[in-house]
Design an enzyme around this catalytic site. Structure first.
Site, mmCIF file in Angstrom:
data_model
loop_
_atom_site.group_PDB
_atom_site.id
_atom_site.type_symbol
_atom_site.label_atom_id
_atom_site.label_comp_id
_atom_site.label_asym_id
_atom_site.label_seq_id
_atom_site.Cartn_x
_atom_site.Cartn_y
_atom_site.Cartn_z
ATOM 1 N N PHE A 116 -24.848 -3.224 3.633
ATOM 2 C CA PHE A 116 -25.966 -3.607 2.779
ATOM 3 C C PHE A 116 -26.193 -2.480 1.780
ATOM 4 O O PHE A 116 -26.625 -1.384 2.152
ATOM 5 C CB PHE A 116 -27.250 -3.878 3.551
ATOM 6 C CG PHE A 116 -28.362 -4.339 2.647
ATOM 7 C CD1 PHE A 116 -28.445 -5.665 2.266
ATOM 8 C CD2 PHE A 116 -29.288 -3.442 2.137
ATOM 9 C CE1 PHE A 116 -29.445 -6.100 1.392
ATOM 10 C CE2 PHE A 116 -30.287 -3.862 1.263
ATOM 11 C CZ PHE A 116 -30.364 -5.197 0.895
ATOM 12 N N ASP A 152 -23.817 6.094 1.035
ATOM 13 C CA ASP A 152 -25.085 5.431 0.739
ATOM 14 C C ASP A 152 -26.104 5.906 1.768
ATOM 15 O O ASP A 152 -26.126 5.444 2.908
ATOM 16 C CB ASP A 152 -24.912 3.910 0.800
ATOM 17 C CG ASP A 152 -26.182 3.160 0.420
ATOM 18 O OD1 ASP A 152 -27.271 3.775 0.461
ATOM 19 O OD2 ASP A 152 -26.091 1.970 0.096
ATOM 20 N N LYS A 169 -35.522 5.080 -1.775
ATOM 21 C CA LYS A 169 -36.589 4.796 -0.822
ATOM 22 C C LYS A 169 -37.509 5.993 -0.617
ATOM 23 O O LYS A 169 -38.461 6.185 -1.361
ATOM 24 C CB LYS A 169 -35.993 4.263 0.483
ATOM 25 C CG LYS A 169 -35.313 2.897 0.298
ATOM 26 C CD LYS A 169 -35.023 2.214 1.585
ATOM 27 C CE LYS A 169 -34.270 0.900 1.385
ATOM 28 N NZ LYS A 169 -35.022 -0.119 0.632
#
Length: 406
Positions: A146, A231, A260
Site C-alpha cells: 500500500f 516507504d 503522516k
C-alpha cells in the site's frame, strides 16, 4: 428562550452520507475534540484513540509544542509558493536531513505525493545516471503493498478494491511476493531503476518481513545498481521504536518517503529524503507542488523534528511496544490467531470463528476504544506514542473482551 439542541451523531452522519462521496466507511463516531491519546464525540463521550490517524498522530492530538509552532507561524505567513524563498524552508530541509542521516529533501504534502515523487526521481536517475534506455525503466514492488491511491500507484497494487474500474494502468512496474528474495532477484534486470518496499507492510496487516530480507533487498540493489526506496510513511518517525523501521535491520535506503507523522497531526507534510546524487537529478520546472514546503508545513515539520531528535518518542515506542506485544501475545489461542508488528504498532489477526474485523471495530468503539480493521480479519493497533501504560492496558483489555466474545 428555548435552547437550540446541537446536532446529534446521527444528524452529522446523515450530512456526510448526503453530501460527501462514499469513498470511506467510517465507524459511527463523530469526533469534535481531541487531546493526547483521547478524543471526544459531539455528545461528550470520550474514546481512547488506538489508531492515531494511521500514524499521523504519533505525538497525540494537539501536542502543545506542535500547536504552538503552528499558531506562531499562522501569525506570520502561511503560504508563499515555491516561486519565492521563505525563512522556514531551508532550516526544515537541513534539520530533517540531519535527523534522518540523508543529504537532500524534496518537500511535498501527502504520502502518495511523496511516493509519486520518488518514482519520478528514480526513473530520471535511471535514464540520466544508470543509462537505462529512455522509456524502458522498471520499478520492482512487493505484492500486498500500500503506497497510496493515485492512478499510477494503484497500477501496481494487488488489492482488487483499489484497482477495479480505474484502468488503464501505468506500465513500468513488476510485482513480486513480499519477503521473497529469490523472486525479487529474478525480477531485477538491467532496466531496473529501483525497488520500492515497505519495511513493514501496514495496510496488509502490519506484516514484518523475514529476518534478513531487507538486508537482502539492499544487497540486490547494490549488485544491480538499482535504488532502494523505503516507504516509511506509516512505519517511520518513531512508530516502531526506532526513527526509521529500516534502522532495526541496520539497513540504509537510497530514498525514503516520509509523511503522516511529519505533519504532527496538524497539516499534511511529506517528503522524499535521500542522497544528493539521486535527488539532485531534478531541475527547475520538472517537478513541484504549490503547497509543498509551505511555511506553515515547514514550521510544524521543524517542531516534529525537534521532538524526534530527543529520542524520547522512540524510547516510549520501544518500551510500551514491548508491553503491548507481550499482552497481545497472551491472547493467541484466546480469540487471536497471530500478533505481528514492532513498537507501538501491531496487527491482531482475529482467530477463525471470531468477530469479523468491522464487527470487532464497532464493538471496541462501544467500549470506548477506536481501532480499525484491514482485510476483514485484522485489527490495526497504533496508539499515539504519548499514551500511558494504564491507557494502553485499557485498550488491550477491550480487545481481549471483543475477540473472546465469540
Amino acid at each position: 428562550m428555548t435552547a437550540i439542541a446541537a446536532p446529534s451523531t446521527g444528524q452529522f452522519i446523515a450530512l456526510d452520507e448526503e453530501w460527501s462521496t462514499h469513498n470511506y466507511h467510517p465507524l459511527p463516531v463523530v469526533i469534535s475534540h481531541g487531546e493526547g491519546a483521547w478524543v471526544t464525540d459531539v455528545e461528550g463521550r470520550r474514546y481512547l484513540d488506538f489508531l492515531s490517524g494511521y500514524s499521523s498522530l504519533n505525538f497525540g492530538h494537539r501536542h502543545p509544542e506542535l500547536v504552538a509552532a503552528a499558531v506562531a507561524q499562522l501569525g506570520r505567513v502561511t503560504l508563499t509558493s515555491r516561486a519565492f524563498h521563505h525563512d522556514q524552508f531551508g532550516p526544515f530541509c537541513r534539520e530533517l536531513a540531519e535527523l534522518t542521516g540523508t543529504e537532500m529533501v524534496l518537500a511535498m504534502n501527502s504520502g502518495a505525493e511523496a511516493v509519486e515523487s520518488a518514482i519520478k526521481v528514480a526513473r530520471k536517475w535511471a535514464y540520466r545516471v544508470k543509462g537505462v534506455p529512455e522509456g524502458t525503466a522498471e520499478i520492482v514492488v512487493a505484492g500486498s503493498n500500500f503506497h497510496g491511491r493515485t492512478t499510477t500507484i494503484v497500477s501496481f497494487s494487488t488489492d482488487d478494491t483499489a484497482r477495479a474500474d480505474f484502468g488503464p494502468f501505468t506500465p513500468g512496474f513488476k510485482v513480486v511476493p513480499y519477503g521473497d528474495l529469490a523472486a525479487l532477484a529474478g525480477a531485477i534486470t538491467e532496466r531496473t531503476a529501483a525497488v520500492l518496499i515497505e519495511p513493514i507492510q501496514g495496510e496488509a496487516g502490519v506484516v514484518v518481513p523475514p529476518s534478513g530480507y531487507l538486508a537482502g533487498v539492499r544487497g540486490l540493489c547494490d549488485e544491480h545498481n538499482a535504488l532502494m526506496i523505503a516507504d516509511e510513511i506509516q512505519s517511520g518517525l518513531g512508530r516502531t521504536g526506532e526513527l526509521l523501521a529500516l534502522d532495526h535491520e541496520g539497513v540504509r535506503a537510497d530514498l525514503y518517503t516520509l509523511g503522516k507523522a511529519l505533519g504532527g497531526g496538524i497539516v499534511p507534510v511529506s517528503a522524499v529524503v535521500g542522497s544528493r546524487a539521486v535527488l539532485g537529478v531534478l531541475r527547475p520546472g520538472e517537478h513541484g507542488s504549490t503547497f509543498g514546503g509551505n511555511p506553515l508545513a515547514c514550521a510544524v515539520g521543524r517542531a516534529v523534528v525537534r521532538l524526534l531528535a530527543t529520542g524520547e518518542f522512540q524510547q516510549r515506542s520501544r518500551e510500551l511496544g514491548a508491553h503491548l506485544h507481550g499482552r497481545l501475545g497472551e491472547l493467541v489461542g484466546r480469540g487471536v490467531a497471530e500478533v505481528r508488528g514492532r513498537g507501538l504498532w501491531a496487527g491482531v489477526e482475529i482467530a477463525p470463528g471470531g468477530p469479523r474485523g468491522r464487527q470487532a471495530s464497532e464493538a471496541l468503539a462501544e467500549r470506548g476504544v477506536l481501532c480499525k480493521e484491514t482485510h476483514d480479519t485484522t485489527l490495526r493497533v497504533a496508539p499515539p506514542l504519548v499514551i500511558t501504560r494504564d491507557e494502553l492496558d485499557r485498550g488491550i483489555d477491550a480487545i481481549a473482551q471483543v475477540v473472546a466474545s465469540a
